[in-house]
Design a protein around this motif. Structure first.
Motif, mmCIF file in Angstrom:
data_model
loop_
_atom_site.group_PDB
_atom_site.id
_atom_site.type_symbol
_atom_site.label_atom_id
_atom_site.label_comp_id
_atom_site.label_asym_id
_atom_site.label_seq_id
_atom_site.Cartn_x
_atom_site.Cartn_y
_atom_site.Cartn_z
ATOM 1 N N LEU A 93 74.741 135.605 60.415
ATOM 2 C CA LEU A 93 73.392 135.244 60.942
ATOM 3 C C LEU A 93 72.778 135.774 62.197
ATOM 4 O O LEU A 93 72.015 135.226 62.911
ATOM 5 C CB LEU A 93 73.367 133.810 60.847
ATOM 6 N N ARG A 94 73.334 137.060 62.610
ATOM 7 C CA ARG A 94 72.869 137.411 63.833
ATOM 8 C C ARG A 94 71.538 138.368 63.563
ATOM 9 O O ARG A 94 71.341 138.769 62.419
ATOM 10 C CB ARG A 94 74.214 138.377 64.479
ATOM 11 N N SER A 95 71.107 139.199 64.553
ATOM 12 C CA SER A 95 69.848 139.741 64.507
ATOM 13 C C SER A 95 70.339 141.202 63.718
ATOM 14 O O SER A 95 71.470 141.388 64.129
ATOM 15 C CB SER A 95 69.257 139.893 65.922
ATOM 16 N N VAL A 96 69.609 141.914 63.511
ATOM 17 C CA VAL A 96 69.851 143.231 62.832
ATOM 18 C C VAL A 96 70.293 144.163 64.117
ATOM 19 O O VAL A 96 71.460 144.837 63.644
ATOM 20 C CB VAL A 96 68.663 143.834 62.393
ATOM 21 N N LEU A 97 69.894 143.940 65.351
ATOM 22 C CA LEU A 97 70.326 145.156 66.194
ATOM 23 C C LEU A 97 71.664 144.386 66.768
ATOM 24 O O LEU A 97 72.659 145.282 67.511
ATOM 25 C CB LEU A 97 69.503 144.898 67.381
ATOM 26 N N ASP A 98 72.019 143.409 66.747
ATOM 27 C CA ASP A 98 73.374 142.807 67.034
ATOM 28 C C ASP A 98 74.432 142.521 65.957
ATOM 29 O O ASP A 98 75.429 142.324 66.150
ATOM 30 C CB ASP A 98 73.065 141.137 67.639
ATOM 31 N N THR A 99 73.958 143.124 64.656
ATOM 32 C CA THR A 99 74.925 143.116 63.440
ATOM 33 C C THR A 99 75.722 144.188 63.419
ATOM 34 O O THR A 99 75.276 145.357 63.611
ATOM 35 C CB THR A 99 74.392 142.682 62.338
ATOM 36 N N THR A 100 77.018 144.230 63.578
ATOM 37 C CA THR A 100 77.976 145.301 63.613
ATOM 38 C C THR A 100 78.448 145.681 62.016
ATOM 39 O O THR A 100 77.966 144.903 61.073
ATOM 40 C CB THR A 100 79.473 144.853 64.045
ATOM 41 N N VAL A 101 78.848 146.766 61.939
ATOM 42 C CA VAL A 101 79.411 147.442 60.741
ATOM 43 C C VAL A 101 80.147 146.412 60.001
ATOM 44 O O VAL A 101 80.016 146.150 58.871
ATOM 45 C CB VAL A 101 79.860 148.813 60.688
ATOM 46 N N ASP A 102 81.108 146.065 60.622
ATOM 47 C CA ASP A 102 82.224 145.066 60.023
ATOM 48 C C ASP A 102 81.586 143.814 59.738
ATOM 49 O O ASP A 102 82.044 143.280 58.533
ATOM 50 C CB ASP A 102 82.959 144.876 61.198
ATOM 51 N N GLU A 103 80.565 143.438 60.324
ATOM 52 C CA GLU A 103 79.935 142.027 59.834
ATOM 53 C C GLU A 103 79.095 142.288 58.714
ATOM 54 O O GLU A 103 78.983 141.531 57.686
ATOM 55 C CB GLU A 103 78.986 141.561 60.958
ATOM 56 N N ASN A 146 64.848 139.324 56.366
ATOM 57 C CA ASN A 146 64.653 138.518 57.671
ATOM 58 C C ASN A 146 65.559 139.328 58.671
ATOM 59 O O ASN A 146 66.843 138.928 58.845
ATOM 60 C CB ASN A 146 65.175 137.047 57.491
ATOM 61 N N GLY A 147 65.172 139.873 59.631
ATOM 62 C CA GLY A 147 65.844 140.417 60.742
ATOM 63 C C GLY A 147 66.818 139.610 61.746
ATOM 64 O O GLY A 147 67.481 140.176 62.417
ATOM 65 N N LYS A 148 66.491 138.220 61.695
ATOM 66 C CA LYS A 148 66.988 137.408 62.487
ATOM 67 C C LYS A 148 68.495 136.895 61.901
ATOM 68 O O LYS A 148 69.212 136.419 62.650
ATOM 69 C CB LYS A 148 66.122 136.124 62.769
ATOM 70 N N VAL A 149 68.570 137.130 60.776
ATOM 71 C CA VAL A 149 69.912 136.933 59.864
ATOM 72 C C VAL A 149 70.178 138.107 59.084
ATOM 73 O O VAL A 149 70.291 138.040 57.820
ATOM 74 C CB VAL A 149 69.861 135.707 59.114
ATOM 75 N N ALA A 150 70.470 139.209 59.644
ATOM 76 C CA ALA A 150 70.639 140.542 58.991
ATOM 77 C C ALA A 150 71.840 140.577 58.084
ATOM 78 O O ALA A 150 71.481 141.145 57.046
ATOM 79 C CB ALA A 150 70.774 141.659 60.156
ATOM 80 N N GLY A 151 72.852 140.054 58.272
ATOM 81 C CA GLY A 151 74.090 140.165 57.619
ATOM 82 C C GLY A 151 73.683 139.524 56.234
ATOM 83 O O GLY A 151 73.809 139.930 55.000
ATOM 84 N N THR A 152 73.497 138.175 56.143
ATOM 85 C CA THR A 152 73.035 137.430 55.185
ATOM 86 C C THR A 152 71.903 137.986 54.296
ATOM 87 O O THR A 152 71.938 137.937 52.975
ATOM 88 C CB THR A 152 72.782 136.021 55.620
ATOM 89 N N SER A 153 70.823 138.447 55.091
ATOM 90 C CA SER A 153 69.651 139.049 54.523
ATOM 91 C C SER A 153 69.966 140.166 53.640
ATOM 92 O O SER A 153 69.604 140.330 52.261
ATOM 93 C CB SER A 153 68.357 139.263 55.335
ATOM 94 N N THR A 154 70.653 141.124 54.162
ATOM 95 C CA THR A 154 71.264 142.381 53.519
ATOM 96 C C THR A 154 72.284 142.056 52.108
ATOM 97 O O THR A 154 71.753 142.527 51.106
ATOM 98 C CB THR A 154 72.122 143.296 54.357
ATOM 99 N N ALA A 155 73.088 141.127 52.358
ATOM 100 C CA ALA A 155 74.024 140.778 51.282
ATOM 101 C C ALA A 155 73.226 139.980 50.339
ATOM 102 O O ALA A 155 73.386 140.185 49.076
ATOM 103 C CB ALA A 155 75.274 140.120 51.833
ATOM 104 N N PHE A 156 72.294 139.037 50.806
ATOM 105 C CA PHE A 156 71.550 138.232 49.846
ATOM 106 C C PHE A 156 71.029 139.118 48.897
ATOM 107 O O PHE A 156 70.726 138.843 47.677
ATOM 108 C CB PHE A 156 71.014 137.153 50.361
ATOM 109 N N ALA A 157 70.266 140.056 49.397
ATOM 110 C CA ALA A 157 69.460 140.991 48.495
ATOM 111 C C ALA A 157 70.263 141.649 47.534
ATOM 112 O O ALA A 157 69.736 141.826 46.216
ATOM 113 C CB ALA A 157 68.615 141.985 49.566
ATOM 114 N N GLY A 158 71.355 142.170 47.844
ATOM 115 C CA GLY A 158 72.465 142.907 46.928
ATOM 116 C C GLY A 158 72.869 141.917 45.833
ATOM 117 O O GLY A 158 72.708 142.151 44.596
ATOM 118 N N GLU A 159 73.100 140.586 46.038
ATOM 119 C CA GLU A 159 73.521 139.486 45.511
ATOM 120 C C GLU A 159 72.460 139.343 44.289
ATOM 121 O O GLU A 159 72.637 139.330 43.127
ATOM 122 C CB GLU A 159 73.833 138.436 46.059
ATOM 123 N N SER A 160 71.067 139.397 44.884
ATOM 124 C CA SER A 160 70.046 139.145 43.929
ATOM 125 C C SER A 160 69.781 140.262 42.852
ATOM 126 O O SER A 160 69.433 139.833 41.781
ATOM 127 C CB SER A 160 68.814 138.960 44.894
#
Length: 221
Positions: A93-103, A146-160
Motif C-alpha cells: 500500500l505504498r506510493s508508486v515511487l516508494d514501492t520496490t521491485v520486491d514489493e 491508484n498510485g498511492k497503493v501501487a503494489g495492490t493496484s498493480t496486482a489487483f489489475a492483473g487479478e482482475s
C-alpha cells in the motif's frame, strides 16, 4: 454436501460470506494464515449449526494453499464456490515511487499467483461437475490505477484481467467467475458496505451467474 472455501477469511466479510452460504446449506472451509483465527471463526459458525472447518495457509505459499484446499474438499465435500479475498498487506500500500521491485513481486504472488493456485486446485472438479463459482473481491484500484497503493493496484489489475479471461473461457461450461469491486471501506458505516450486505451481494452474484464485474453501488444486471 458441497463447500465454499473462503481464502483470506477474517471476522468481517469472510465470516459474513461464510455464514450466508452456510445457512444456504454449504459446508465452509475457512483459510487464513493463522490457525487460531480460522478455528475461532469456524467455532462460531459451528455453534450456529453450520458445518465449518479452519485451515492455515499463506496465499504466497502455493504448495500449502493447494494442499489445504485439497484437504478441505476431502474433509467437507467438493469445493463448489471459491472466494478469494485476503486483505492486502501494508507493504503493498505504498506510493508508486516508494514501492520496490520486491514489493511488486510479493503483491503479484499475493493477488495473481495466489488466485491462480487456488483456481488450479478447485477448477478441475468444477469442470467435471459442470458447475461452480469463483468470487474475486477487490477494491477500486483493480479497475482504476491508484498510485498511492501501487503494489495492490498493480496486482489487483492483473487479478482482475485473469478473472475476466477465466469468466469468458469457463462460462460455456457452467463455471461462473465473477468479481465484486468494493469502492469503499467495509464496515465503515455505510450500509452498502456492511459485511452482511456484501455477503448478500456475493450470494446474489453466485446465484445470478451474470456479468463478470459488479461494483457495489451499481445494480446487478
Amino acid at each position: 454436501m458441497t463447500t465454499i472455501a473462503v481464502v483470506g477469511a477474517g471476522a468481517g466479510l469472510g465470516q459474513a460470506t461464510a455464514r450466508r452460504f452456510g445457512h444456504e446449506g454449504f459446508s465452509v472451509a475457512l483459510v487464513s494464515r493463522a490457525q487460531e483465527n480460522v478455528d475461532r471463526l469456524a467455532g462460531e459458525l459451528t455453534r450456529e449449526g453450520i458445518t465449518a472447518r479452519g485451515y492455515a495457509a499463506d496465499v504466497r505459499d502455493r504448495a500449502t494453499l493447494a494442499d489445504v484446499l485439497g484437504r478441505a474438499a476431502a474433509d467437507l465435500g467438493p469445493v463448489e464456490v471459491l472466494q478469494y479475498s485476503p486483505v492486502p498487506r501494508q507493504e503493498f500500500l505504498r506510493s508508486v515511487l516508494d514501492t520496490t521491485v520486491d514489493e511488486l513481486a510479493a503483491a503479484t504472488e499475493f493477488s495473481i499467483l495466489g488466485v491462480a493456485t487456488a483456481v488450479a486446485q478447485v477448477l478441475p472438479g468444477m469442470r467435471e461437475r459442470g458447475r461452480g463459482t469463483v468470487l474475486l473481491v477487490n477494491g477500486s484500484s483493480a479497475v482504476t490505477p491508484n498510485g498511492k497503493v501501487a503494489g495492490t493496484s498493480t496486482a489487483f489489475a492483473g487479478e482482475s484481467a485473469y478473472g475476466a479471461m477465466l469468466h469468458d473461457a469457463l462460462a460455456p461450461e457452467g463455471v461462473h467467475v465473477a468479481q465484486l469491486v468494493i469502492p469503499g471501506a467495509i464496515g465503515g458505516g455505510d450500509p452498502l458496505y456492511a459485511p452482511d450486505a456484501l455477503a448478500d451481494r456475493l450470494w446474489t452474484i453466485h446465484r445470478g451467474r451474470g456479468v463478470y464485474r459488479t461494483t457495489v453501488g451499481e445494480v446487478i444486471v
